[in-house]
Design a protein around this motif. Structure first.
Motif, PDB file in Angstrom:
ATOM      1  N   ALA A 261       0.838  -1.201   0.000  1.00 10.30           N
ATOM      2  CA  ALA A 261       0.000   0.000   0.000  1.00 10.30           C
ATOM      3  C   ALA A 261       0.874   1.253   0.000  1.00 10.30           C
ATOM      4  N   LEU A 262       1.989   1.204   0.750  1.00  8.69           N
ATOM      5  CA  LEU A 262       2.899   2.350   0.800  1.00  8.69           C
ATOM      6  C   LEU A 262       3.502   2.655  -0.563  1.00  8.69           C
ATOM      7  N   LEU A 263       3.775   1.615  -1.341  1.00  5.88           N
ATOM      8  CA  LEU A 263       4.384   1.815  -2.653  1.00  5.88           C
ATOM      9  C   LEU A 263       3.514   2.642  -3.587  1.00  5.88           C
ATOM     10  N   GLN A 264       2.231   2.732  -3.274  1.00  2.54           N
ATOM     11  CA  GLN A 264       1.294   3.475  -4.119  1.00  2.54           C
ATOM     12  C   GLN A 264       1.041   4.902  -3.612  1.00  2.54           C
ATOM     13  N   ARG A 265       1.580   5.231  -2.442  1.00 11.28           N
ATOM     14  CA  ARG A 265       1.260   6.522  -1.824  1.00 11.28           C
ATOM     15  C   ARG A 265       2.436   7.479  -1.832  1.00 11.28           C
ATOM     16  N   ARG A 266       2.096   8.772  -1.921  1.00 10.45           N
ATOM     17  CA  ARG A 266       3.114   9.820  -1.797  1.00 10.45           C
ATOM     18  C   ARG A 266       3.322  10.150  -0.320  1.00 10.45           C
ATOM     19  N   PRO A 267       4.523  10.599   0.066  1.00  6.08           N
ATOM     20  CA  PRO A 267       5.716  10.804  -0.776  1.00  6.08           C
ATOM     21  C   PRO A 267       6.506   9.530  -1.029  1.00  6.08           C
ATOM     22  N   PHE A 268       6.066   8.407  -0.453  1.00 12.33           N
ATOM     23  CA  PHE A 268       6.798   7.150  -0.575  1.00 12.33           C
ATOM     24  C   PHE A 268       6.992   6.771  -2.040  1.00 12.33           C
ATOM     25  N   SER A 269       5.939   6.872  -2.840  1.00 16.01           N
ATOM     26  CA  SER A 269       6.000   6.446  -4.232  1.00 16.01           C
ATOM     27  C   SER A 269       6.960   7.283  -5.058  1.00 16.01           C
ATOM     28  N   SER A 270       7.155   8.558  -4.668  1.00 15.00           N
ATOM     29  CA  SER A 270       8.064   9.418  -5.417  1.00 15.00           C
ATOM     30  C   SER A 270       9.518   9.248  -4.987  1.00 15.00           C
ATOM     31  N   LEU A 271       9.729   8.752  -3.771  1.00 17.29           N
ATOM     32  CA  LEU A 271      11.083   8.589  -3.249  1.00 17.29           C
ATOM     33  C   LEU A 271      11.635   7.185  -3.488  1.00 17.29           C
ATOM     34  N   VAL A 272      10.740   6.209  -3.477  1.00 21.52           N
ATOM     35  CA  VAL A 272      11.147   4.823  -3.722  1.00 21.52           C
ATOM     36  C   VAL A 272      10.660   4.409  -5.109  1.00 21.52           C
ATOM     37  N   LYS A 273      11.595   4.228  -6.015  1.00 18.20           N
ATOM     38  CA  LYS A 273      11.254   3.890  -7.388  1.00 18.20           C
ATOM     39  C   LYS A 273      11.000   2.386  -7.530  1.00 18.20           C
ATOM     40  N   PRO A 274      10.041   2.008  -8.369  1.00 16.77           N
ATOM     41  CA  PRO A 274       9.783   0.585  -8.598  1.00 16.77           C
ATOM     42  C   PRO A 274      11.043  -0.173  -9.009  1.00 16.77           C
ATOM     43  N   LYS A 275      11.933   0.507  -9.747  1.00 17.13           N
ATOM     44  CA  LYS A 275      13.172  -0.125 -10.191  1.00 17.13           C
ATOM     45  C   LYS A 275      14.024  -0.552  -9.003  1.00 17.13           C
ATOM     46  N   ASN A 276      14.044   0.270  -7.936  1.00 17.59           N
ATOM     47  CA  ASN A 276      14.819  -0.070  -6.743  1.00 17.59           C
ATOM     48  C   ASN A 276      14.316  -1.362  -6.115  1.00 17.59           C
ATOM     49  N   ILE A 277      12.998  -1.464  -6.006  1.00 17.43           N
ATOM     50  CA  ILE A 277      12.394  -2.663  -5.424  1.00 17.43           C
ATOM     51  C   ILE A 277      12.630  -3.871  -6.321  1.00 17.43           C
ATOM     52  N   GLU A 278      12.515  -3.673  -7.635  1.00 11.49           N
ATOM     53  CA  GLU A 278      12.714  -4.770  -8.586  1.00 11.49           C
ATOM     54  C   GLU A 278      14.140  -5.313  -8.519  1.00 11.49           C
ATOM     55  N   GLU A 279      15.129  -4.404  -8.425  1.00 17.22           N
ATOM     56  CA  GLU A 279      16.530  -4.822  -8.360  1.00 17.22           C
ATOM     57  C   GLU A 279      16.791  -5.615  -7.080  1.00 17.22           C
ATOM     58  N   ALA A 280      16.269  -5.108  -5.973  1.00 18.47           N
ATOM     59  CA  ALA A 280      16.456  -5.804  -4.701  1.00 18.47           C
ATOM     60  C   ALA A 280      15.730  -7.142  -4.709  1.00 18.47           C
ATOM     61  N   ASP A 281      14.546  -7.176  -5.318  1.00 16.53           N
ATOM     62  CA  ASP A 281      13.759  -8.410  -5.386  1.00 16.53           C
ATOM     63  C   ASP A 281      14.487  -9.466  -6.223  1.00 16.53           C
ATOM     64  N   ALA A 282      15.066  -9.030  -7.360  1.00 16.07           N
ATOM     65  CA  ALA A 282      15.805  -9.957  -8.216  1.00 16.07           C
ATOM     66  C   ALA A 282      17.034 -10.492  -7.491  1.00 16.07           C
ATOM     67  N   PHE A 283      17.704  -9.609  -6.764  1.00 16.23           N
ATOM     68  CA  PHE A 283      18.879 -10.004  -5.987  1.00 16.23           C
ATOM     69  C   PHE A 283      18.489 -11.007  -4.915  1.00 16.23           C
ATOM     70  N   PHE A 284      17.355 -10.762  -4.272  1.00 13.97           N
ATOM     71  CA  PHE A 284      16.859 -11.627  -3.202  1.00 13.97           C
ATOM     72  C   PHE A 284      16.483 -12.998  -3.747  1.00 13.97           C
ATOM     73  N   LYS A 285      15.778 -13.032  -4.884  1.00 15.25           N
ATOM     74  CA  LYS A 285      15.349 -14.304  -5.481  1.00 15.25           C
ATOM     75  C   LYS A 285      16.535 -15.123  -5.970  1.00 15.25           C
ATOM     76  N   LYS A 286      17.569 -14.452  -6.443  1.00 16.07           N
ATOM     77  CA  LYS A 286      18.742 -15.151  -6.967  1.00 16.07           C
ATOM     78  C   LYS A 286      19.572 -15.779  -5.855  1.00 16.07           C
TER      79      LYS A 286
END
Length: 218
Positions: A99-124
């Motif tokens: 829910a936070l990922l969809q809300r400001r200012p969180f959504s403007s400060l945390v980019k989806p790319k950041n989460i995706e990179e960390a998620d890929a690193f975590f899954k690997k």
């Protein structure tokens, strides 16, 4: 941004100033910086590795010793701050991260790319990613968040987090205490800090290059 760059490059001078003005309260100030860097998902750009190294170095200077600073205490302080920050980050994600990922200012400060990179690193890398991610700027801030978003159990998360925080705080602070005041290192401190930043960012740079090369092949 210019202030942040200046702070990182001349972090030894800034910590020395803190020691001069606040003495032993420097422990609490640096504790807060590490806690916020790891616990507040929106501030991944705060200095981590370089701060630990500089703190270890300053504890061995006459000014640091006069203020009662000790690198062993810094190690414990940073260990507690890292564990507390990661745990906070994990539960922020577990309780309402999506829910936070969809809300400001969180959504403007945390980019989806950041989460995706960390998620890929975590899954690997699985749980070991929590340990490796602790040594990579930005990734170490988002790794606990990604773990909280996933079905990764809190018990296993804590096992890896305790090991990661222990090794990180003791190695980085210890390195500063051992090498930070060697004349060559002291005279080229900014270059050393840049080297630390580059080395810790290298895995992320390699991952980005591989990703770009992979896209070109497609």
């Amino acid at each position: 941004m210019s202030f942040l760059i200046n702070f990182i490059l001349h972090i030894d001078d800034h910590i020395a100033s803190l020691v001069q003005h606040f003495g032993a309260w420097t422990y609490l100030i640096l504790f807060a910086i590490i806690l916020v860097e790891t616990g507040a998902v929106v501030l991944p750009f705060l200095p981590g590795d370089s701060l630990l190294f500089a703190a270890g170095a300053i504890s061995k200077t006459p000014a640091g010793q006069a203020a009662g600073l000790n690198h062993w205490i810094f190690m414990i302080v940073f260990f507690i701050a890292a564990v507390a920050g990661d745990t906070t980050n994990y539960f922020i994600a577990r309780e309402g991260g999506r829910a936070l990922l969809q809300r400001r200012p969180f959504s403007s400060l945390v980019k989806p790319k950041n989460i995706e990179e960390a998620d890929a690193f975590f899954k690997k890398h699985g749980g070991a990613a929590i340990i490796m991610g602790r040594y990579i700027p930005i990734i170490r801030t988002f790794m606990p968040f990604v773990a909280g978003l996933s079905a990764f159990s809190f018990r296993r998360f804590m096992e890896y987090t305790l090991l990661a925080a222990f090794s990180w705080s003791f190695l980085m602070t210890g390195a500063g205490a051992l090498f930070g005041n060697i004349p060559f290192v002291a005279n080229h401190f900014s270059a050393i800090i840049l080297g630390i930043v580059f080395v810790t960012l290298l895995p992320s740079i390699i991952a980005v290059v591989k990703s770009l090369l992979g896209k070109k092949k497609k």
